[in-house]
Design a protein around this motif. Structure first.
Motif, PDB file in Angstrom:
ATOM      1  N   GLY A  70       6.173  -3.458  -7.370  1.00 37.56           N
ATOM      2  CA  GLY A  70       6.811  -2.149  -7.382  1.00 37.56           C
ATOM      3  C   GLY A  70       6.193  -1.126  -8.307  1.00 37.56           C
ATOM      4  O   GLY A  70       6.607   0.034  -8.318  1.00 37.56           O
ATOM      5  N   GLU A  71       5.196  -1.525  -9.098  1.00 38.78           N
ATOM      6  CA  GLU A  71       4.556  -0.611 -10.048  1.00 38.78           C
ATOM      7  C   GLU A  71       3.120  -0.316  -9.603  1.00 38.78           C
ATOM      8  O   GLU A  71       2.435  -1.212  -9.109  1.00 38.78           O
ATOM      9  CB  GLU A  71       4.525  -1.238 -11.446  1.00 38.78           C
ATOM     10  N   PRO A  72       2.649   0.927  -9.799  1.00 39.08           N
ATOM     11  CA  PRO A  72       1.254   1.226  -9.454  1.00 39.08           C
ATOM     12  C   PRO A  72       0.293   0.314 -10.212  1.00 39.08           C
ATOM     13  O   PRO A  72       0.468   0.063 -11.405  1.00 39.08           O
ATOM     14  CB  PRO A  72       1.083   2.688  -9.893  1.00 39.08           C
ATOM     15  N   LEU A  79       0.862  -1.182   0.000  1.00 40.04           N
ATOM     16  CA  LEU A  79       0.000   0.000   0.000  1.00 40.04           C
ATOM     17  C   LEU A  79       0.895   1.227   0.000  1.00 40.04           C
ATOM     18  O   LEU A  79       1.719   1.411   0.897  1.00 40.04           O
ATOM     19  CB  LEU A  79      -0.902  -0.002   1.236  1.00 40.04           C
ATOM     20  N   ALA A  80       0.752   2.049  -1.024  1.00 41.79           N
ATOM     21  CA  ALA A  80       1.522   3.284  -1.134  1.00 41.79           C
ATOM     22  C   ALA A  80       0.562   4.473  -1.139  1.00 41.79           C
ATOM     23  O   ALA A  80      -0.664   4.302  -1.179  1.00 41.79           O
ATOM     24  CB  ALA A  80       2.350   3.263  -2.423  1.00 41.79           C
TER      25      ALA A  80
END
Length: 220
Positions: free
Chosen positions: A208-210, A199-200
């Motif tokens: 590592g990529e949206p 969760l970013a």
């Protein structure tokens, strides 16, 4: 000498009822290559069958009975303390029928997953199957999402479709949705334990990529 393998991420499952999703997670976690370990199962109802499922699998259990507390904040405080004692890497809500306070959610932000019986953002809350039928929808489903302060509003990781049949009842629809839950939840938990989903600030990261939209499985 061979180095000791890295410890598996520790999983705590919270449930309130019969624990069918819990059983699916227990079964998956027993596969030799599963990258996480369920170390405890917690319930807010002393008589929940989920506790029996955990005991049969030799998994530790704990009960924090919400009826013993005067407020939601007091209950959440006791649950937070118990969870900190287990120090989980991820908390999995599997039919945990409590609305958690913002303080609770913040304490475990990015480490808490939930399953919801609809294709979010549609049909947050309860009685999703009846509401889908009332609306005449052709497709229903299930969503696995990160938990945030907004009820059923956290970023969605994955979904599975369920086709709505003309003769469906809420019960028949619920049964097929639950079958998809049992397939999808262990997959998403595996991804989390492998470090593939996070969760970013901008939402879900996958490898590592949206993630522009939820991963999708087609069911029936």
């Amino acid at each position: 000498m061979m180095a000791d393998p890295a410890p598996k991420p520790k999983i705590v499952v919270l449930a309130s009822g019969s624990g069918t999703n819990l059983q699916a997670l227990i079964d998956a976690s027993r596969e030799r290559d599963f990258p996480g370990e369920i170390i405890a199962v917690g319930c807010n109802r002393p008589g929940a069958f989920a506790l029996e499922r955990a005991a049969q699998a030799n998994i530790k259990t704990f009960v924090i009975d919400h009826q013993q507390f005067g407020s939601r904040e007091e209950f959440d405080g006791a649950l937070i303390a118990e969870l900190h004692r287990h120090n989980p890497d991820v908390i999995v809500l599997a039919g945990f029928m409590r609305i958690l306070t913002a303080d609770f959610v913040r304490a475990f932000r990015g480490r808490m997953l939930n399953v919801h019986p609809s294709l979010l953002p549609a049909y947050t809350g309860l009685n999703t199957h009846q509401r889908v039928l009332d609306a005449g929808d052709k497709v229903h489903g299930v969503s696995i999402h990160f938990v945030t302060e907004e009820l059923d509003g956290g970023p969605v990781i994955a979904q599975a479709d369920v086709v709505v049949n003309a003769d469906d009842t809420p019960e028949s629809l619920a049964e097929r949705v639950q079958q998809q839950e049992h397939l999808l939840y262990p997959i998403v938990l595996r991804w989390f334990c492998e470090g593939r989903i996070q969760l970013a600030a901008e939402g879900v990261l996958f490898d590592g990529e949206p993630l522009p939209k939820p991963m999708r499985l087609s069911g029936n």
